[in-house]
Scaffold this motif. Sequence first.
Motif, PDB file in Angstrom:
ATOM      1  N   UNK A 220       5.926 -13.689  -9.828  1.00 12.07           N
ATOM      2  CA  UNK A 220       6.098 -12.289 -10.414  1.00 12.07           C
ATOM      3  C   UNK A 220       7.352 -11.826  -9.570  1.00 12.07           C
ATOM      4  N   UNK A 221       8.272 -11.337 -10.640  1.00 11.04           N
ATOM      5  CA  UNK A 221       9.704 -10.745  -9.968  1.00 11.04           C
ATOM      6  C   UNK A 221       9.467  -9.417  -9.443  1.00 11.04           C
ATOM      7  N   UNK A 222      10.603  -8.960  -9.012  1.00  7.52           N
ATOM      8  CA  UNK A 222      10.731  -7.410  -8.677  1.00  7.52           C
ATOM      9  C   UNK A 222       9.663  -7.181  -7.515  1.00  7.52           C
ATOM     10  N   UNK A 223       9.360  -8.173  -6.829  1.00  5.86           N
ATOM     11  CA  UNK A 223       8.322  -7.942  -5.747  1.00  5.86           C
ATOM     12  C   UNK A 223       7.010  -7.208  -5.751  1.00  5.86           C
ATOM     13  N   UNK A 224       6.822  -7.342  -7.298  1.00 10.43           N
ATOM     14  CA  UNK A 224       5.367  -6.688  -7.635  1.00 10.43           C
ATOM     15  C   UNK A 224       4.008  -7.086  -6.911  1.00 10.43           C
ATOM     16  N   UNK A 225       4.023  -8.373  -6.359  1.00  8.49           N
ATOM     17  CA  UNK A 225       2.908  -8.900  -5.876  1.00  8.49           C
ATOM     18  C   UNK A 225       3.276  -9.321  -4.435  1.00  8.49           C
ATOM     19  N   UNK A 226       2.954  -8.661  -3.231  1.00  4.17           N
ATOM     20  CA  UNK A 226       3.132  -8.915  -1.951  1.00  4.17           C
ATOM     21  C   UNK A 226       1.943  -9.035  -1.358  1.00  4.17           C
ATOM     22  N   UNK A 227       1.762  -9.916  -0.157  1.00  2.00           N
ATOM     23  CA  UNK A 227       0.804  -9.929   0.659  1.00  2.00           C
ATOM     24  C   UNK A 227       0.037  -8.717   1.177  1.00  2.00           C
ATOM     25  N   UNK A 228      -1.246  -8.407   0.766  1.00  2.00           N
ATOM     26  CA  UNK A 228      -1.955  -7.216   1.155  1.00  2.00           C
ATOM     27  C   UNK A 228      -1.950  -6.218  -0.237  1.00  2.00           C
ATOM     28  N   UNK A 229      -1.724  -6.787  -1.298  1.00  2.00           N
ATOM     29  CA  UNK A 229      -1.977  -5.949  -2.568  1.00  2.00           C
ATOM     30  C   UNK A 229      -3.383  -5.979  -2.848  1.00  2.00           C
ATOM     31  N   UNK A 230      -3.773  -5.093  -3.746  1.00  2.00           N
ATOM     32  CA  UNK A 230      -5.317  -4.773  -3.765  1.00  2.00           C
ATOM     33  C   UNK A 230      -5.653  -5.279  -5.314  1.00  2.00           C
ATOM     34  N   UNK A 231      -6.837  -5.797  -5.381  1.00  2.00           N
ATOM     35  CA  UNK A 231      -7.508  -6.266  -6.567  1.00  2.00           C
ATOM     36  C   UNK A 231      -8.557  -5.164  -6.863  1.00  2.00           C
ATOM     37  N   UNK A 232      -8.727  -4.789  -8.155  1.00  2.00           N
ATOM     38  CA  UNK A 232      -9.883  -3.805  -8.352  1.00  2.00           C
ATOM     39  C   UNK A 232     -10.687  -4.136  -9.529  1.00  2.00           C
ATOM     40  N   UNK A 233     -12.017  -3.778  -9.477  1.00  2.00           N
ATOM     41  CA  UNK A 233     -12.654  -4.157 -10.459  1.00  2.00           C
ATOM     42  C   UNK A 233     -13.803  -2.871 -10.569  1.00  2.00           C
ATOM     43  N   UNK A 234     -14.658  -3.061 -11.833  1.00  2.00           N
ATOM     44  CA  UNK A 234     -15.798  -2.128 -11.869  1.00  2.00           C
ATOM     45  C   UNK A 234     -17.047  -2.769 -11.975  1.00  2.00           C
ATOM     46  N   UNK A 283       0.344  -3.933 -12.467  1.00  2.00           N
ATOM     47  CA  UNK A 283       1.988  -4.293 -12.274  1.00  2.00           C
ATOM     48  C   UNK A 283       2.741  -3.559 -13.187  1.00  2.00           C
ATOM     49  N   UNK A 284       3.751  -2.722 -12.645  1.00  2.00           N
ATOM     50  CA  UNK A 284       4.465  -1.558 -13.357  1.00  2.00           C
ATOM     51  C   UNK A 284       3.495  -0.318 -13.592  1.00  2.00           C
ATOM     52  N   UNK A 285       2.507  -0.153 -12.628  1.00  2.00           N
ATOM     53  CA  UNK A 285       1.588   0.851 -13.195  1.00  2.00           C
ATOM     54  C   UNK A 285       0.525   0.656 -14.161  1.00  2.00           C
TER      55      UNK A 285
END
Length: 312
Positions: A220-234, A283-285
């Motif tokens: 994924x370009x533009x550094x959208x995903x870096x180590x430490x990013x958060x996953x969310x779910x309900x 990703x991009x908000x």
Amino acid sequence: MDHYRPKSAIIGIDGPGYWWLAYVPSNYRLACGFCNSGGSQTGGQRGRRTKSNHFPLFDESTRATDEHCDYEKELRVLLDPADFRDAHLLGFDLNGHVHRRSDAPRSDVETSRALCRADETIRILDLNRELLVEDRKTKMGEINKLVPLLMSPLSKQVAQEIIEGKIGLRSDWSAAALEALRGHPQVAEDLVSPSHQGQAGPTVPAPKRAVDLTDLMLLISAGSLKAGFTLTATHDGDQVEATVLDDGRISCRSRIWSTPTSAARAVTGQEDIDGWAFWTIRVNGIAVFLAELRDEYRHQSLPANHESSQDA
């Protein structure tokens, strides 16, 4: 002592269990009361049952349904403690937590289904429950304290005999003790017997994996995903969060998982949930399901200087 393949029923499957294996010795395994029929506890609260009648397969079409079927052809998920190749898939950190060994190759079916047998076994049997972790940590600490005594001629023989007893195949927590000893390669070579060496299992290269979380971070370009990013779910009306580590594994509720699916099943207690359709990232908000990203990038090539790891 109880059955590896459950005799009377199988969780999630209509119909009887492996009734024809009820009195076959090769289907018996040593099992603690907690694992077989107690149920996991979190914060002192009784949770789901652990092994009990669980016996999931990667492909239900391979399940044996009567005595005329060859159950050895089943694509089983749960590791078999009586199979040294399965036992080799598990390792331990210095805090006593069990995890899949990073040097253990994945099977074709694990790669294609994006599911880790070790993770699923750890989750279903709750192998990182507090009592087990503490006992392993204690045993590993004992080994670490004994190793310096091997350097002294006055204490070497006694220390060696004690260590050999602790890593003996019939000793409690011997696998954790052996893991701690292997952390001291200068002395481990002399103490690890051929029987322990035989636990090494196959070392053939794993097949190239499908897109996983590590790939997504690279693609994924533009550094959208870096180590430490958060996953969310309900789940049940509450938001659940998890953190993706730099090696692509997932940290959720103080546990580490190799795949989104095992992490999702640990959170929800549901055996048939697909983690790629459970977790979202921004990703991009915009919140996007992991499955959408995986499908989008599935056919793209990884960077030329990236060697695909073996974790799917």
